[in-house]
Scaffold this active site. Structure first.
Site, PDB file in Angstrom:
ATOM      1  CB  SER A 142      -0.860   0.020   1.267  1.00 19.93           C
ATOM      2  OG  SER A 142      -1.493   1.275   1.423  1.00 19.93           O
ATOM      3  CE1 TYR A 155      -4.562  -2.448   4.633  1.00 13.57           C
ATOM      4  CE2 TYR A 155      -3.461  -0.316   4.455  1.00 13.57           C
ATOM      5  CZ  TYR A 155      -4.091  -1.395   3.865  1.00 13.57           C
ATOM      6  OH  TYR A 155      -4.240  -1.429   2.494  1.00 13.57           O
TER       7      TYR A 155
HETATM    8  N1  LIG Z   1      -8.669  -0.322  -2.090  1.00  6.24           N
HETATM    9  C1  LIG Z   1      -7.703   0.411  -1.566  1.00  6.24           C
HETATM   10  O1  LIG Z   1      -7.845   1.615  -1.367  1.00  6.24           O
HETATM   11  C2  LIG Z   1      -6.359  -0.216  -1.246  1.00  6.24           C
HETATM   12  C3  LIG Z   1      -5.275   0.641  -0.997  1.00  6.24           C
HETATM   13  C4  LIG Z   1      -4.036   0.097  -0.709  1.00  6.24           C
HETATM   14  C5  LIG Z   1      -3.885  -1.280  -0.652  1.00  6.24           C
HETATM   15  N2  LIG Z   1      -4.967  -2.074  -0.871  1.00  6.24           N
HETATM   16  C6  LIG Z   1      -4.763  -3.512  -0.771  1.00  6.24           C
HETATM   17  O2  LIG Z   1      -5.196  -4.145  -1.946  1.00  6.24           O
HETATM   18  C7  LIG Z   1      -5.513  -5.503  -1.647  1.00  6.24           C
HETATM   19  C8  LIG Z   1      -6.850  -5.848  -2.286  1.00  6.24           C
HETATM   20  O3  LIG Z   1      -7.846  -5.066  -1.665  1.00  6.24           O
HETATM   21  P1  LIG Z   1      -9.137  -4.526  -2.434  1.00  6.24           P
HETATM   22  O4  LIG Z   1      -9.080  -3.054  -2.372  1.00  6.24           O
HETATM   23  O5  LIG Z   1      -9.299  -5.196  -3.728  1.00  6.24           O
HETATM   24  O6  LIG Z   1     -10.257  -4.950  -1.363  1.00  6.24           O
HETATM   25  P2  LIG Z   1     -11.403  -6.071  -1.433  1.00  6.24           P
HETATM   26  O7  LIG Z   1     -11.981  -6.099  -0.078  1.00  6.24           O
HETATM   27  O8  LIG Z   1     -12.302  -5.798  -2.593  1.00  6.24           O
HETATM   28  O9  LIG Z   1     -10.608  -7.433  -1.718  1.00  6.24           O
HETATM   29  C9  LIG Z   1      -9.871  -8.118  -0.733  1.00  6.24           C
HETATM   30  C10 LIG Z   1     -10.197  -9.603  -0.855  1.00  6.24           C
HETATM   31  O10 LIG Z   1      -9.334 -10.316   0.053  1.00  6.24           O
HETATM   32  C11 LIG Z   1     -10.094 -11.387   0.598  1.00  6.24           C
HETATM   33  N3  LIG Z   1      -9.511 -11.828   1.867  1.00  6.24           N
HETATM   34  C12 LIG Z   1      -9.447 -11.150   3.037  1.00  6.24           C
HETATM   35  N4  LIG Z   1      -8.877 -11.903   3.979  1.00  6.24           N
HETATM   36  C13 LIG Z   1      -8.560 -13.095   3.399  1.00  6.24           C
HETATM   37  C14 LIG Z   1      -7.960 -14.280   3.873  1.00  6.24           C
HETATM   38  N5  LIG Z   1      -7.571 -14.419   5.147  1.00  6.24           N
HETATM   39  N6  LIG Z   1      -7.794 -15.304   3.005  1.00  6.24           N
HETATM   40  C15 LIG Z   1      -8.202 -15.211   1.709  1.00  6.24           C
HETATM   41  N7  LIG Z   1      -8.789 -14.094   1.212  1.00  6.24           N
HETATM   42  C16 LIG Z   1      -8.974 -13.060   2.048  1.00  6.24           C
HETATM   43  C17 LIG Z   1     -11.484 -10.785   0.802  1.00  6.24           C
HETATM   44  O11 LIG Z   1     -12.482 -11.788   0.915  1.00  6.24           O
HETATM   45  C18 LIG Z   1     -11.646  -9.943  -0.454  1.00  6.24           C
HETATM   46  O12 LIG Z   1     -12.277 -10.643  -1.491  1.00  6.24           O
HETATM   47  C19 LIG Z   1      -5.474  -5.634  -0.124  1.00  6.24           C
HETATM   48  O13 LIG Z   1      -4.245  -6.203   0.264  1.00  6.24           O
HETATM   49  C20 LIG Z   1      -5.531  -4.189   0.336  1.00  6.24           C
HETATM   50  O14 LIG Z   1      -4.932  -3.985   1.593  1.00  6.24           O
HETATM   51  C21 LIG Z   1      -6.193  -1.584  -1.188  1.00  6.24           C
END
Ligand SMILES: NC(=O)c1ccc[n+]([C@@H]2O[C@H](COP(=O)([O-])OP(=O)(O)OC[C@H]3O[C@@H](n4cnc5c(N)ncnc54)[C@H](O)[C@@H]3O)[C@@H](O)[C@H]2O)c1
Length: 245
Positions: A142, A155
């Site tokens: 991130s 986080y």
């Molecule tokens: N959206 C943002 O603003 C943002 C910013 C920086 C980083 N991220 C990172 O991007 C990645 C994807 O996030 P996203 O934004 O697509 O969110 P999202 O919630 O749409 O997707 C995350 C997915 O991870 C799955 N998940 C969570 N815990 C799990 C586990 N223990 N085992 C298997 N699957 C699991 C969830 O079910 C979900 O489908 C994450 O690592 C998040 O921290 C997102």
């Protein structure tokens, strides 16, 4: 020919957001997909959608924090497709909570998914790629792996850990033809961001909008494919200018 023709890609968090968008883009570039998530319903939906578009895909319900489940996942993936070329190590969780009020259990849970889970998936990926003689791993960190923010101590600590885990693994496996890089998203419009926060997060971003999951997928394709063949240990920040401030 697609950039990922004949490649097998495993994507954690593949049921939603950045993972699902990346699965769609990878499939359009010719990859066979192993979709991994805790959310079986949404995972199967993405699997069905990819198959309807003539891609080869399987969904494997897995909790990335459970060592035995991660081992079984890679076994099933290898049995289905014979090898794994690309791992997008992307599943994660995040919640804002004042630190003086943060339960140790919540701290542990966040670090467990966002850092320990990334290690468990990376370790299994490395074992498989060492046998194969090549591979590309992209970890999702991130922009908060680079800068701090109030209320997200667990986080941010975990994501900072992912940035340096990425560097360390990259150095360890550079001579083994396995590249390891990280994606560092800014605020991206996915279900992880609460609806009520979207306006204020857009305002905080120099480009005055949230990023799209599809914009992350393009960066992941670059890192995962041979387009970045001389890059390893890199953390690519894609954040609408946030960390330039
Ligand atoms: N959206 C943002 O603003 C943002 C910013 C920086 C980083 N991220 C990172 O991007 C990645 C994807 O996030 P996203 O934004 O697509 O969110 P999202 O919630 O749409 O997707 C995350 C997915 O991870 C799955 N998940 C969570 N815990 C799990 C586990 N223990 N085992 C298997 N699957 C699991 C969830 O079910 C979900 O489908 C994450 O690592 C998040 O921290 C997102």
């Amino acid at each position: 020919m697609g950039k990922l023709q004949n490649k097998v890609a495993l994507i954690t968090g593949g049921a939603s957001g950045i993972g699902a968008a990346t699965a769609r883009l990878f499939a359009s570039e010719g990859a066979k997909l192993v979709l991994v998530d805790l959310n079986e319903e949404k995972g199967k939906e993405v699997e069905a959608e990819l198959k309807a578009n003539n891609a080869e895909a399987i969904f494997v319900k897995t909790n990335i924090t459970k060592e035995e489940e991660v081992t079984a996942l890679f076994k099933q993936a290898a049995e289905t497709f014979g090898k794994i070329d690309i791992v997008f190590n992307n599943a994660g969780i995040g919640r804002v909570h004042p630190t003086h009020d943060l339960d140790y259990a919540e701290w542990r849970n966040t670090v467990n998914v966002d850092l320990d889970g990334v290690f468990l998936v990376a370790r299994e990926a490395l074992r498989s790629m060492l046998v194969n003689g090549s591979g590309s791993i992209v970890n999702t960190a991130s922009m908060y792996g680079w800068v701090g923010s109030p209320g997200s101590a667990a986080y941010n600590a975990a994501k900072g850990g992912v940035v340096n885990l990425t560097r360390s693994l990259a150095l360890e496996y550079a001579e083994k033809n396995i590249r390891i890089n990280a994606l560092c998203p800014g605020f991206i419009d996915t279900p992880i961001i609460p609806e009520d926060d979207k306006v204020v997060l857009s305002t905080m971003t120099p480009m005055k909008r949230l990023g799209k999951a599809e914009e992350m997928a393009k960066a992941v394709l670059f890192l995962a494919s041979d387009d970045s063949s001389y890059m390893t240990g890199n953390s690519l920040i894609v954040d609408g200018g946030y960390t330039a401030q």
